[in-house]
Design an enzyme around this catalytic site. Structure first.
Site, PDB file in Angstrom:
ATOM      1  N   ASP A  15       0.807  -1.221   0.000  1.00 18.38           N
ATOM      2  CA  ASP A  15       0.000   0.000   0.000  1.00 18.38           C
ATOM      3  C   ASP A  15       0.842   1.275   0.000  1.00 18.38           C
ATOM      4  O   ASP A  15       0.465   2.282   0.587  1.00 18.38           O
ATOM      5  CB  ASP A  15      -0.956   0.025   1.220  1.00 18.38           C
ATOM      6  CG  ASP A  15      -1.774  -1.247   1.295  1.00 18.38           C
ATOM      7  OD1 ASP A  15      -2.272  -1.681   0.248  1.00 18.38           O
ATOM      8  OD2 ASP A  15      -1.907  -1.806   2.397  1.00 18.38           O
ATOM      9  N   HIS A  48      -4.938  -1.824  -7.075  1.00 16.99           N
ATOM     10  CA  HIS A  48      -4.730  -0.393  -7.186  1.00 16.99           C
ATOM     11  C   HIS A  48      -5.720   0.221  -8.162  1.00 16.99           C
ATOM     12  O   HIS A  48      -6.246  -0.450  -9.036  1.00 16.99           O
ATOM     13  CB  HIS A  48      -3.268  -0.049  -7.484  1.00 16.99           C
ATOM     14  CG  HIS A  48      -2.803  -0.353  -8.867  1.00 16.99           C
ATOM     15  ND1 HIS A  48      -2.045  -1.449  -9.165  1.00 16.99           N
ATOM     16  CD2 HIS A  48      -2.955   0.319 -10.011  1.00 16.99           C
ATOM     17  CE1 HIS A  48      -1.763  -1.434 -10.453  1.00 16.99           C
ATOM     18  NE2 HIS A  48      -2.301  -0.373 -10.988  1.00 16.99           N
TER      19      HIS A  48
HETATM   20  P1  IMP Z   1      -2.642 -12.925   1.461  1.00 18.94           P
HETATM   21  O1  IMP Z   1      -1.703 -12.395   0.445  1.00 18.94           O
HETATM   22  O2  IMP Z   1      -4.082 -12.734   1.115  1.00 18.94           O
HETATM   23  O3  IMP Z   1      -2.318 -14.329   1.868  1.00 18.94           O
HETATM   24  O4  IMP Z   1      -2.426 -12.050   2.787  1.00 18.94           O
HETATM   25  C1  IMP Z   1      -1.240 -12.136   3.560  1.00 18.94           C
HETATM   26  C2  IMP Z   1      -0.872 -10.807   4.204  1.00 18.94           C
HETATM   27  O5  IMP Z   1      -0.430  -9.900   3.201  1.00 18.94           O
HETATM   28  C3  IMP Z   1      -2.035 -10.098   4.907  1.00 18.94           C
HETATM   29  O6  IMP Z   1      -1.537  -9.381   6.039  1.00 18.94           O
HETATM   30  C4  IMP Z   1      -2.547  -9.155   3.818  1.00 18.94           C
HETATM   31  O7  IMP Z   1      -3.281  -8.084   4.333  1.00 18.94           O
HETATM   32  C5  IMP Z   1      -1.243  -8.717   3.200  1.00 18.94           C
HETATM   33  N1  IMP Z   1      -1.391  -8.303   1.800  1.00 18.94           N
HETATM   34  C6  IMP Z   1      -1.542  -9.099   0.733  1.00 18.94           C
HETATM   35  N2  IMP Z   1      -1.592  -8.387  -0.386  1.00 18.94           N
HETATM   36  C7  IMP Z   1      -1.441  -7.101  -0.043  1.00 18.94           C
HETATM   37  C8  IMP Z   1      -1.353  -5.881  -0.793  1.00 18.94           C
HETATM   38  O8  IMP Z   1      -1.416  -5.843  -2.028  1.00 18.94           O
HETATM   39  N3  IMP Z   1      -1.179  -4.748  -0.056  1.00 18.94           N
HETATM   40  C9  IMP Z   1      -1.062  -4.769   1.286  1.00 18.94           C
HETATM   41  N4  IMP Z   1      -1.127  -5.876   2.033  1.00 18.94           N
HETATM   42  C10 IMP Z   1      -1.312  -7.034   1.367  1.00 18.94           C
END
Ligand code: IMP
Length: 447
Positions: A15, A48
């Protein structure tokens, strides 16, 4: 170095506003030459927003350059792709483009599928395990786990419709979920538009999948040859769009607040099967927020920000998750963490976003060192270790964000902002190539 190539990754915990930066570089390349935009990691967990013809479009799996006819977007082998979300996203882009999608889309036939079965499994897992609670719920880690466990479904399995394999996949997840007390067919899973659908019986699940793949079947290819030829032709620009961020990488993030993919540029090497050596990419840039860091997740850094200022920033910079809308945690800019990320990520340049999020009545506090037992220590991605260190800070002069917004070059920035950039460059040992001072396209300066 390979001419006309740039890779952009998240330099903190996600982010950072890198979508906007990627978009800017893609468009400036595409205005003069053919550009290949390649993505190698993640899937619908990324997000995004871009604006086209005044319309807001959220990109999750599609890449920047989607509105440019000079762009070829490659959804690479090491991505995990959700066909249903992809169809919805393609449809959103068509509406904004008022016609067909201007860019060419190529999907590696070996890209792994992340399906409603994975989302349902993640949903059930969340109720039983601690670590998965922070996931976006988009079925990312179960899809990557399929690869490790040697039973992934690949794009070509649905293009060529291998019914037996798809059914076996459904039955496996049905058994796993029922073993945990759930019911696959009755589980509700999220879609890219934020609503939910029922996974349904195998007949319902496979009918949906079959209809979806029909829509983008012609995009599924063996992309190997194309990437090799385009990479050799240095007149074609290459932009590598990374998803998530180094601080969320499965190896470099604070476990379990990590995603399952390789969020560094190294992932490009494996996804392209060694065609692209990331070290040959001309500009290897990480995007960070200029004066603070934000993220979702349960990790606690030593550089936590006091809540009054954190709340102010959260509202002013709209610090809520793009995919999940969760409020993001805010810390001071943490140089020990960033030094670590830039080192493991082998990054050579920086982009600083949100240079306008500063306050006339508040000096900018930056964490410069970690201390433990009176000694300087480094950042390490281990919560138990981080709990034992304390942060040291420096306070720097703030600047007028309205003047910063109007600047067209580095030297037109307020003195304090220029001094801040020099300070960050010295502390992190890499040059800043671009800053942004607001969401509008003209509120950005490339150096
Ligand atoms: P997952 O990728 O859905 O398995 O999530 C794993 C961790 O990465 C969590 O804490 C999510 O919130 C974070 N996360 C995954 N993708 C993003 C992103 O694009 N931006 C920010 N946080 C992310």
């Amino acid at each position: 170095m390979r001419k006309n190539s740039i890779a952009i990754c998240g330099g903190a915990f996600g982010d950072e506003g890198k979508g906007r930066i990627i978009d800017e570089f893609t468009n400036s390349f595409a205005e003069e030459r053919a550009v290949v935009v390649y993505r190698d990691n993640g899937g619908a967990n990324a997000g995004h927003t871009i604006f086209h013809n005044g319309k807001r479009v959220a990109l999750h799996q599609l890449l920047s350059g989607v509105f440019h006819k000079n762009a070829t977007l490659i959804l690479g082998k090491d991505m995990v792709l959700h066909p249903g979300d992809l169809v919805m996203e393609m449809h959103d882009v068509e509406i904004a483009a008022e016609g067909t999608i201007p860019a060419t889309i190529m999907i590696d036939e070996l890209a792994t599928l992340s399906l409603d079965t994975h989302r349902a499994f993640e949903n059930v897992l969340k109720q039983t395990q601690e670590g998965g609670k922070g996931s976006t719920g988009r079925g990312i880690s179960p899809a990557y786990a399929d690869v490790i466990l040697r039973h992934p479904l690949k794009m070509r399995d649905i293009r060529d419709w291998d019914e037996a394999k798809i059914q076996k996949h459904y039955q496996l997840y049905e058994a796993l979920i029922s073993g945990l007390g759930g019911d696959l067919a009755q589980t509700e899973v999220p879609t890219v538009h934020g609503d939910t659908i029922l996974v349904g019986t195998f007949a319902e699940f496979s009918k949906r999948l079959k209809e979806q793949v029909e829509i983008f079947k012609s995009c599924i290819n063996d992309v190997h040859e194309f990437v090799a030829t385009a990479w050799e032709n240095e007149e074609t620009a290459f932009l590598f769009e990374k998803a998530q961020a180094i601080g969320l990488d499965k190896r470099w993030g604070v476990y379990p607040d990590v995603t399952a993919s390789d969020c560094t540029l190294d992932g490009i090497y494996s996804s392209t099967e060694g065609i692209v050596d990331p070290q040959l990419i001309e500009t290897k840039a990480a995007v960070i927020k200029a004066t603070y860091m934000s993220s979702v997740g349960s990790r606690i850094l030593p550089s936590q920000m006091e809540e009054t200022l954190a709340n102010r920033i959260r509202e002013d910079a709209h610090e809520y998750g793009a995919t999940t809308k969760r409020p993001r945690g805010i810390t001071y800019l943490d140089l020990p963490a960033l030094r670590y990320f830039l080192r493991v990520g082998r990054v050579t340049h920086l982009v600083l976003t949100h240079m306008d999020i500063v306050y006339a009545d508040t000096k900018i506090k930056v964490c410069t060192e970690y201390k433990k037992d009176g000694k300087n220590v480094v950042y390490r991605p281990d919560q138990m270790y981080l709990n034992t260190v304390t942060a040291e800070y420096i306070e720097l002069e703030t600047w007028d964000s309205q003047i910063a917004k109007k600047a067209k070059s580095r030297t037109e920035l307020p003195q304090a902002a220029q001094a801040y950039l020099t300070f960050i460059e010295q502390q992190l040992g890499v040059p800043v190539i671009m800053i942004t001072t607001g969401a509008a396209r003209e509120e950005g300066i490339r150096f």
